[in-house]
Design a protein around this motif. Sequence first.
Motif, mmCIF file in Angstrom:
data_model
loop_
_atom_site.group_PDB
_atom_site.id
_atom_site.type_symbol
_atom_site.label_atom_id
_atom_site.label_comp_id
_atom_site.label_asym_id
_atom_site.label_seq_id
_atom_site.Cartn_x
_atom_site.Cartn_y
_atom_site.Cartn_z
ATOM 1 N N ILE A 41 0.851 -1.182 0.000
ATOM 2 C CA ILE A 41 0.000 0.000 0.000
ATOM 3 C C ILE A 41 0.888 1.233 0.000
ATOM 4 O O ILE A 41 1.705 1.416 0.900
ATOM 5 C CB ILE A 41 -0.952 0.016 1.219
ATOM 6 C CG1 ILE A 41 -1.765 -1.284 1.197
ATOM 7 C CG2 ILE A 41 -1.817 1.272 1.239
ATOM 8 C CD1 ILE A 41 -3.175 -1.191 1.630
ATOM 9 N N LYS A 62 -6.445 0.746 7.625
ATOM 10 C CA LYS A 62 -7.860 0.348 7.685
ATOM 11 C C LYS A 62 -8.736 1.596 7.836
ATOM 12 O O LYS A 62 -9.782 1.710 7.205
ATOM 13 C CB LYS A 62 -8.081 -0.667 8.806
ATOM 14 C CG LYS A 62 -7.548 -2.029 8.371
ATOM 15 C CD LYS A 62 -7.555 -3.072 9.466
ATOM 16 C CE LYS A 62 -6.810 -4.312 8.923
ATOM 17 N NZ LYS A 62 -6.549 -5.303 9.958
ATOM 18 N N LEU A 65 -8.940 3.526 4.471
ATOM 19 C CA LEU A 65 -9.894 2.934 3.526
ATOM 20 C C LEU A 65 -11.318 3.247 3.958
ATOM 21 O O LEU A 65 -12.181 3.563 3.141
ATOM 22 C CB LEU A 65 -9.669 1.421 3.406
ATOM 23 C CG LEU A 65 -8.349 1.035 2.730
ATOM 24 C CD1 LEU A 65 -8.139 -0.468 2.767
ATOM 25 C CD2 LEU A 65 -8.302 1.524 1.288
ATOM 26 N N LYS A 66 -11.535 3.215 5.270
ATOM 27 C CA LYS A 66 -12.862 3.556 5.808
ATOM 28 C C LYS A 66 -13.190 5.008 5.500
ATOM 29 O O LYS A 66 -14.300 5.340 5.093
ATOM 30 C CB LYS A 66 -12.882 3.351 7.328
ATOM 31 C CG LYS A 66 -13.592 2.084 7.747
ATOM 32 C CD LYS A 66 -13.827 2.150 9.257
ATOM 33 C CE LYS A 66 -13.679 0.760 9.853
ATOM 34 N NZ LYS A 66 -13.539 0.789 11.305
ATOM 35 N N SER A 69 -14.286 5.456 2.027
ATOM 36 C CA SER A 69 -15.636 4.962 1.738
ATOM 37 C C SER A 69 -16.685 5.932 2.266
ATOM 38 O O SER A 69 -17.730 6.142 1.646
ATOM 39 C CB SER A 69 -15.887 3.567 2.300
ATOM 40 O OG SER A 69 -14.813 3.112 3.041
ATOM 41 N N ILE B 29 -6.573 4.692 -5.568
ATOM 42 C CA ILE B 29 -7.706 5.399 -4.974
ATOM 43 C C ILE B 29 -7.317 6.873 -4.898
ATOM 44 O O ILE B 29 -6.332 7.225 -4.243
ATOM 45 C CB ILE B 29 -8.032 4.877 -3.565
ATOM 46 C CG1 ILE B 29 -8.267 3.359 -3.614
ATOM 47 C CG2 ILE B 29 -9.258 5.579 -2.998
ATOM 48 C CD1 ILE B 29 -8.466 2.733 -2.244
ATOM 49 N N LEU B 65 -11.774 -4.610 -2.523
ATOM 50 C CA LEU B 65 -11.070 -4.151 -1.321
ATOM 51 C C LEU B 65 -11.076 -5.252 -0.263
ATOM 52 O O LEU B 65 -10.086 -5.487 0.419
ATOM 53 C CB LEU B 65 -11.699 -2.862 -0.785
ATOM 54 C CG LEU B 65 -11.508 -1.629 -1.696
ATOM 55 C CD1 LEU B 65 -12.250 -0.430 -1.151
ATOM 56 C CD2 LEU B 65 -10.020 -1.298 -1.842
ATOM 57 N N SER B 69 -7.912 -7.329 1.461
ATOM 58 C CA SER B 69 -7.664 -7.440 2.910
ATOM 59 C C SER B 69 -7.505 -8.907 3.305
ATOM 60 O O SER B 69 -6.695 -9.231 4.160
ATOM 61 C CB SER B 69 -8.768 -6.804 3.751
ATOM 62 O OG SER B 69 -9.800 -6.311 2.980
#
Lengths: 77, 77
Positions: A41, A62, A65-66, A69, B29, B65, B69
Amino acid sequence: MPHARTVRCVCITIRNQPVNPRSLEKLEIIPASQFCPHVEIIATVKKTKERRCLNPESKAVKNLLKAFSKERSKRSP
Amino acid sequence: MPHARTVRCVCITIRNQPVNPRSLEKLEIIPASQFCPHVEIIATVKKTKERRCLNPESKAVKNLLKAFSKERSKRSP
Protein backbone atom coordinates in the motif's frame (compact mmCIF):
# COMPACT_ATOMS: atom_id res chain seq x y z
CA MET A 1 14.35 -21.08 -20.03
CA PRO A 2 12.01 -20.11 -17.22
CA HIS A 3 11.81 -16.50 -16.08
CA ALA A 4 13.77 -15.82 -12.92
CA ARG A 5 11.32 -15.17 -10.08
CA THR A 6 13.20 -12.53 -8.16
CA VAL A 7 11.52 -10.53 -5.39
CA ARG A 8 10.62 -7.12 -6.75
CA CYS A 9 8.53 -5.43 -4.09
CA VAL A 10 8.09 -1.68 -4.42
CA CYS A 11 8.35 -1.07 -0.68
CA ILE A 12 11.56 -1.49 1.26
CA THR A 13 10.70 0.34 4.46
CA ILE A 14 7.14 0.44 5.76
CA ARG A 15 5.69 3.09 8.06
CA ASN A 16 3.27 2.47 10.84
CA GLN A 17 2.45 6.11 11.58
CA PRO A 18 -1.12 7.28 11.00
CA VAL A 19 -1.71 9.24 7.78
CA ASN A 20 -4.17 12.08 7.39
CA PRO A 21 -6.56 11.22 4.53
CA ARG A 22 -6.82 14.92 3.63
CA SER A 23 -3.07 15.14 3.01
CA LEU A 24 -3.11 12.32 0.47
CA GLU A 25 -3.06 12.75 -3.27
CA LYS A 26 -3.57 9.07 -3.94
CA LEU A 27 -3.38 5.61 -2.47
CA GLU A 28 -2.09 2.67 -4.51
CA ILE A 29 -2.85 -0.93 -3.63
CA ILE A 30 -0.61 -3.49 -5.32
CA PRO A 31 -1.85 -7.04 -4.79
CA ALA A 32 0.51 -9.92 -4.00
CA SER A 33 2.02 -11.39 -7.17
CA GLN A 34 4.78 -13.67 -8.38
CA PHE A 35 7.15 -10.73 -7.93
CA CYS A 36 6.20 -9.69 -4.42
CA PRO A 37 4.60 -12.11 -1.96
CA HIS A 38 2.51 -9.55 -0.06
CA VAL A 39 0.08 -6.71 -0.70
CA GLU A 40 1.71 -3.28 -0.86
CA ILE A 41 0.00 0.00 0.00
CA ILE A 42 1.64 3.21 -1.19
CA ALA A 43 0.36 6.64 -0.23
CA THR A 44 1.37 9.72 -2.24
CA VAL A 45 1.45 12.91 -0.16
CA LYS A 46 -0.16 15.97 -1.82
CA LYS A 47 2.34 18.70 -1.03
CA THR A 48 5.64 16.86 -1.27
CA LYS A 49 4.59 14.14 -3.78
CA GLU A 50 6.51 11.81 -1.46
CA ARG A 51 5.50 8.14 -1.75
CA ARG A 52 5.15 6.37 1.57
CA CYS A 53 4.74 2.66 2.03
CA LEU A 54 2.15 1.83 4.63
CA ASN A 55 1.60 -1.32 6.61
CA PRO A 56 -1.51 -3.01 5.18
CA GLU A 57 -2.15 -4.63 8.55
CA SER A 58 -2.13 -1.33 10.46
CA LYS A 59 -5.16 0.41 11.92
CA ALA A 60 -4.03 3.56 10.07
CA VAL A 61 -4.56 1.93 6.69
CA LYS A 62 -7.86 0.35 7.68
CA ASN A 63 -9.01 3.78 8.87
CA LEU A 64 -7.85 5.35 5.60
CA LEU A 65 -9.89 2.93 3.53
CA LYS A 66 -12.86 3.56 5.81
CA ALA A 67 -12.39 7.32 5.47
CA PHE A 68 -12.46 7.03 1.69
CA SER A 69 -15.64 4.96 1.74
CA LYS A 70 -17.33 7.53 3.93
CA GLU A 71 -16.20 10.34 1.66
CA ARG A 72 -17.66 8.44 -1.29
CA SER A 73 -21.11 8.18 0.13
CA LYS A 74 -21.07 11.79 1.30
CA ARG A 75 -19.83 13.40 -1.89
CA SER A 76 -20.90 11.25 -4.82
CA PRO A 77 -24.23 12.13 -6.44
CA MET B 1 -4.96 36.12 -9.20
CA PRO B 2 -6.68 33.04 -7.78
CA HIS B 3 -6.12 29.67 -9.38
CA ALA B 4 -8.94 28.60 -11.64
CA ARG B 5 -10.78 25.69 -10.04
CA THR B 6 -11.58 23.61 -13.08
CA VAL B 7 -12.83 20.04 -12.80
CA ARG B 8 -9.92 17.71 -13.49
CA CYS B 9 -11.18 14.22 -12.74
CA VAL B 10 -9.10 11.36 -14.12
CA CYS B 11 -12.13 9.23 -14.97
CA ILE B 12 -14.53 10.10 -17.76
CA THR B 13 -16.36 6.80 -18.17
CA ILE B 14 -16.88 4.48 -15.22
CA ARG B 15 -17.44 0.74 -15.42
CA ASN B 16 -19.77 -1.23 -13.25
CA GLN B 17 -18.61 -4.69 -14.35
CA PRO B 18 -17.01 -6.93 -11.75
CA VAL B 19 -13.20 -7.13 -11.87
CA ASN B 20 -11.16 -10.21 -11.05
CA PRO B 21 -8.68 -9.28 -8.29
CA ARG B 22 -6.15 -11.75 -9.74
CA SER B 23 -6.12 -9.92 -13.05
CA LEU B 24 -5.18 -6.61 -11.45
CA GLU B 25 -1.72 -5.14 -11.37
CA LYS B 26 -2.74 -2.29 -9.10
CA LEU B 27 -5.64 -0.30 -7.74
CA GLU B 28 -5.41 3.47 -7.28
CA ILE B 29 -7.71 5.40 -4.97
CA ILE B 30 -7.77 9.15 -5.56
CA PRO B 31 -9.66 11.00 -2.83
CA ALA B 32 -12.04 13.85 -3.60
CA SER B 33 -10.20 17.17 -3.94
CA GLN B 34 -10.63 20.71 -5.14
CA PHE B 35 -10.04 19.39 -8.67
CA CYS B 36 -12.49 16.49 -8.64
CA PRO B 37 -15.48 16.39 -6.31
CA HIS B 38 -15.64 12.62 -5.88
CA VAL B 39 -13.38 9.68 -5.06
CA GLU B 40 -11.94 7.93 -8.12
CA ILE B 41 -10.91 4.29 -8.25
CA ILE B 42 -8.65 3.20 -11.10
CA ALA B 43 -7.73 -0.42 -11.72
CA THR B 44 -4.71 -1.30 -13.88
CA VAL B 45 -5.09 -4.65 -15.67
CA LYS B 46 -1.98 -6.89 -15.57
CA LYS B 47 -1.81 -8.17 -19.13
CA THR B 48 -2.97 -5.17 -21.12
CA LYS B 49 -1.86 -2.43 -18.67
CA GLU B 50 -5.26 -0.90 -19.44
CA ARG B 51 -6.52 1.53 -16.77
CA ARG B 52 -10.20 1.13 -15.93
CA CYS B 53 -12.23 3.50 -13.85
CA LEU B 54 -14.47 1.69 -11.41
CA ASN B 55 -17.55 2.85 -9.62
CA PRO B 56 -16.56 3.36 -5.95
CA GLU B 57 -20.15 2.69 -4.93
CA SER B 58 -20.31 -0.68 -6.70
CA LYS B 59 -20.31 -4.07 -5.01
CA ALA B 60 -17.44 -5.05 -7.35
CA VAL B 61 -15.14 -2.46 -5.80
CA LYS B 62 -16.21 -3.26 -2.25
CA ASN B 63 -15.48 -6.92 -2.98
CA LEU B 64 -12.11 -6.01 -4.45
CA LEU B 65 -11.07 -4.15 -1.32
CA LYS B 66 -12.31 -7.07 0.78
CA ALA B 67 -10.37 -9.51 -1.39
CA PHE B 68 -7.19 -7.52 -0.84
CA SER B 69 -7.66 -7.44 2.91
CA LYS B 70 -8.13 -11.20 2.97
CA GLU B 71 -5.03 -11.67 0.84
CA ARG B 72 -3.11 -9.49 3.29
CA SER B 73 -3.91 -11.55 6.31
CA LYS B 74 -3.26 -14.80 4.43
CA ARG B 75 0.06 -13.89 2.85
CA SER B 76 1.81 -11.37 5.06
CA PRO B 77 4.17 -12.79 7.70
